[in-house]
Motif scaffolding. Structure first.
Motif, PDB file in Angstrom:
ATOM      1  N   LYS A  92      33.432  34.232  47.033  1.00  0.00           N
ATOM      2  CA  LYS A  92      32.492  34.515  48.123  1.00  0.00           C
ATOM      3  C   LYS A  92      31.189  35.061  47.529  1.00  0.00           C
ATOM      4  CE  LYS A  92      36.225  35.039  51.449  1.00  0.00           C
ATOM      5  NZ  LYS A  92      36.947  35.934  52.370  1.00  0.00           N
ATOM      6  N   THR A  93      31.098  36.357  47.434  1.00  0.00           N
ATOM      7  CA  THR A  93      29.873  36.922  46.857  1.00  0.00           C
ATOM      8  C   THR A  93      29.996  37.131  45.354  1.00  0.00           C
ATOM      9  OG1 THR A  93      30.661  39.150  47.350  1.00  0.00           O
ATOM     10  CG2 THR A  93      29.248  38.073  48.990  1.00  0.00           C
ATOM     11  N   ARG A  94      31.222  37.059  44.841  1.00  0.00           N
ATOM     12  CA  ARG A  94      31.445  37.265  43.411  1.00  0.00           C
ATOM     13  C   ARG A  94      32.568  36.342  42.948  1.00  0.00           C
ATOM     14  NH1 ARG A  94      33.039  43.454  43.132  1.00  0.00           N
ATOM     15  NH2 ARG A  94      31.129  43.527  44.384  1.00  0.00           N
ATOM     16  N   PRO A  95      32.700  36.103  41.643  1.00  0.00           N
ATOM     17  CA  PRO A  95      33.759  35.216  41.142  1.00  0.00           C
ATOM     18  C   PRO A  95      35.149  35.732  41.491  1.00  0.00           C
ATOM     19  CG  PRO A  95      32.105  35.636  39.448  1.00  0.00           C
ATOM     20  CD  PRO A  95      31.809  36.578  40.565  1.00  0.00           C
ATOM     21  N   LEU A  96      36.115  34.833  41.481  1.00  0.00           N
ATOM     22  CA  LEU A  96      37.495  35.210  41.749  1.00  0.00           C
ATOM     23  C   LEU A  96      38.023  36.123  40.644  1.00  0.00           C
ATOM     24  CD1 LEU A  96      39.047  31.777  42.826  1.00  0.00           C
ATOM     25  CD2 LEU A  96      38.215  33.608  44.304  1.00  0.00           C
ATOM     26  N   ASN A  97      38.875  37.086  41.031  1.00  0.00           N
ATOM     27  CA  ASN A  97      39.504  37.921  40.005  1.00  0.00           C
ATOM     28  C   ASN A  97      40.703  37.195  39.406  1.00  0.00           C
ATOM     29  OD1 ASN A  97      41.811  38.333  41.693  1.00  0.00           O
ATOM     30  ND2 ASN A  97      40.788  40.056  42.708  1.00  0.00           N
ATOM     31  N   TYR A  98      41.296  37.790  38.388  1.00  0.00           N
ATOM     32  CA  TYR A  98      42.376  37.125  37.637  1.00  0.00           C
ATOM     33  C   TYR A  98      43.555  36.784  38.542  1.00  0.00           C
ATOM     34  CZ  TYR A  98      45.439  36.122  33.644  1.00  0.00           C
ATOM     35  OH  TYR A  98      46.270  35.502  32.737  1.00  0.00           O
ATOM     36  N   PHE A  99      43.951  37.709  39.411  1.00  0.00           N
ATOM     37  CA  PHE A  99      45.101  37.479  40.289  1.00  0.00           C
ATOM     38  C   PHE A  99      44.846  36.323  41.246  1.00  0.00           C
ATOM     39  CE2 PHE A  99      47.247  38.272  44.371  1.00  0.00           C
ATOM     40  CZ  PHE A  99      48.572  38.172  43.955  1.00  0.00           C
ATOM     41  N   MET A 100      43.648  36.248  41.782  1.00  0.00           N
ATOM     42  CA  MET A 100      43.326  35.165  42.732  1.00  0.00           C
ATOM     43  C   MET A 100      43.309  33.808  42.025  1.00  0.00           C
ATOM     44  SD  MET A 100      40.357  37.118  44.928  1.00  0.00           S
ATOM     45  CE  MET A 100      40.298  36.034  46.325  1.00  0.00           C
TER      46      MET A 100
END
Length: 542
Positions: A92-100
């Motif tokens: 969305k406003t920032r990149p996906l985190n590792y878990f996502m």
């Protein structure tokens, strides 16, 4: 992917590639992705514009593959409707985190298995961590599934011209897609020359001679044999690439080195793409082919000209997920000698198949029937040892391609799935799965027991609400209930089922069901979906 399946943590051992090969495959695959996904409604707007086009320089390909979004969309390009894209984690406003990213890759890999890809030794972590060999292997298998879709009599009745003397159509369909493409290539080569034949798409195509003849056979108006006059390999390949460009066939083979080095994946993809666009087989319809195959049995005719049933497809994909020695292309033909079935039994219970009892193919013609039937009879004996209900099923039924085989396979798949959750030596029962699922649904305060069900035949299951609630209990907050319908119409049920199966794969369940299995209340398949979810749930709670 589930920990109990045949997947190892060491995901690099069988995909080691030289750096030059990595670069070659990367460019060939990314060009295909750029072309196939260029009109995707999400990837062409806003934040998603960063995904396409993938840059050929550096590691842009691997960076953009690792969050799972492009891979899931490529899966849908090869097999439309496999992934419900509402389930994807999008930035969305920032990149996906590792878990996502792990969730997206779990969804992608389990979806790969569901459409018939083999991803043994590759886990979501290998994809998110950017292991290049893993990326290339998975992307190749997804592309391969889509490219090989027309290699059957239903889509291409003209394949009858490739049959050898006394060869049945079913025998041809039992070959791997690659073998059929080799057969097609050689058939085309015979039309224009008498001396050139190939056995593979690496060593046998490196000098460009086979491609020169193939181009002339399938597009004689725009190609010729002039490349054969060039003694310098680079110059010959440049001419061939010019012909390929005129034919708009440069998605996989882009440089002379792609041919000279004989990269098997790229050249196989190239020939499959040629077949799909320039089959150059007489325009036949099914009725014409049926006239030629008037002595076929009903089973053979059904296998050739009609879609593989959902049941057959699910069982075949499950067998291929077990990492056996041979790939199963045609369920009845490939299993008729009993050898693959015996390998599956060994997966069900290690050590139960006695080596001295196995007849190992290939068999001499005079021995083929009785040695195959002996293997099949042994399979029936093993099934009886495991408590299967096999009344009226004999070894010769399997050898003859009788649909009674499906009853045996269903029980094998059921046993395997339930055995993934053994308690000591005791295999789980469907009654225990039912009890576990209802306890979860009943005791969850947010659900209030609203979707408890009486059996796997309960008509309420066709709305997918029980499955969706169970997934949300296993992973709280995972289901977007604002995207779930009440299930009052068949369209709403199908949408719920597609979303449900996608979410099951996203949280780590390897399921082979199709949406229709849920909406039509297929009790056998529903039991296995709930069992797979139970496996994920018990692993998370210890």
């Amino acid at each position: 992917m589930e920990k109990g399946d045949d997947s190892k943590q060491n995901y690099g051992d069988m995909y080691e590639l030289k750096e030059a090969d990595i670069d070659q495959e990367k460019i060939g695959f990314l060009r295909w992705i750029n072309k196939r996904l260029q009109n995707d409604r999400y990837l062409s707007k806003g934040l998603f514009k960063k995904y396409l086009p993938i840059n050929e320089d550096g590691d842009d390909f691997f960076e953009k593959i690792k969050d799972g979004i492009l891979l899931c969309k490529l899966i849908n390009d090869s097999k439309p409707g496999t992934v419900d894209e509402r389930a994807l984690n999008y930035p969305k406003t920032r990149p996906l985190n590792y878990f996502m990213m792990l969730e997206n890759q779990s969804l992608a890999l389990n979806s790969c298995i569901a459409i018939g890809c083999r991803v043994v030794n590759i886990r979501p972590e290998s994809m998110v961590d950017g292991i290049k060999e893993a990326h290339l292997n998975v992307v190749w298998q997804v592309i391969r599934v889509g490219l090989m879709d027309n290699l059957n009599f239903k889509m291409t009745p003209g394949l009858k011209h490739l049959l050898l003397e006394n060869e049945s159509p079913a025998k041809l369909m039992a070959k791997t897609p690659e073998d059929i493409l080799v057969r097609w290539t050689n058939w085309q080569l015979k039309r224009v020359c008498n001396h050139k034949q190939i056995k593979n798409f690496y060593k046998d195509i490196q000098d460009g001679e086979a491609y020169t003849y193939l181009f002339t056979a399938i597009d004689p108006q725009n190609t010729d044999l002039l490349p054969l006059r060039e003694s310098d390999p680079e110059d010959r390949m440049e001419m061939l690439l010019e012909y390929a460009q005129n034919m708009e066939m440069t998605d996989f083979i882009t440089t002379p080195q792609d041919i000279i080095k004989g990269n098997m994946k790229l050249n196989t993809a190239f020939v499959a793409h040629l077949f799909n666009n320039y089959p150059s087989l007489d325009n036949e319809d099914q009725e014409d082919c049926l006239d030629d195959f008037s002595e076929m049995t009903y089973n053979e005719e059904s296998t050739l000209f009609y879609d593989e049933s959902r049941e057959e497809k699910s069982l075949r994909h499950w067998i291929n997920s077990l990492n056996l020695q041979k790939w199963v292309s045609c369920l009845y033909e490939d299993l008729k000698d009993g050898h693959i079935l015996l390998q599956v039994f060994e997966k069900l219970q290690e050590g139960m198949v006695k080596t001295e009892e196995i007849n190992i193919p290939p068999f001499k013609d005079i021995q083929h029937v009785y040695k195959s039937v002996e293997n099949c009879n042994y399979c029936i004996d093993l099934g009886n040892q495991l408590g299967f209900k096999l009344i009226g099923i004999h070894g010769n039924n399997i050898y003859e391609g009788n649909k009674l085989l499906l009853s045996l396979l269903w029980q094998m798949m059921r046993y395997y799935t339930l055995s993934l959750m053994k308690s000591g030596e005791q295999t789980l029962t469907e009654e225990e799965v039912l009890k576990w699922c209802n306890n979860k649904l009943q005791n969850d305060k947010t659900k209030g027991g609203r979707s408890v069900f009486s059996s796997f035949r309960d008509s309420s299951l066709t709305t997918s609400m029980a499955l969706l609630d169970l997934i949300d209990i296993i992973q709280p907050g995972s289901i977007g209930y604002d995207m779930v319908y009440s299930g009052n119409t068949i369209e709403e049920k199908v949408d719920n089922a597609r979303y449900c199966l996608t979410m099951a794969r996203k949280i780590g369940a390897t399921v082979f069901a199709l949406p229709e299995d849920i909406t039509e209340g297929n009790a056998k398949m529903l039991a296995l979906v709930f069992a797979r979810l139970m496996k994920v749930g018990t692993e998370r709670t210890g």
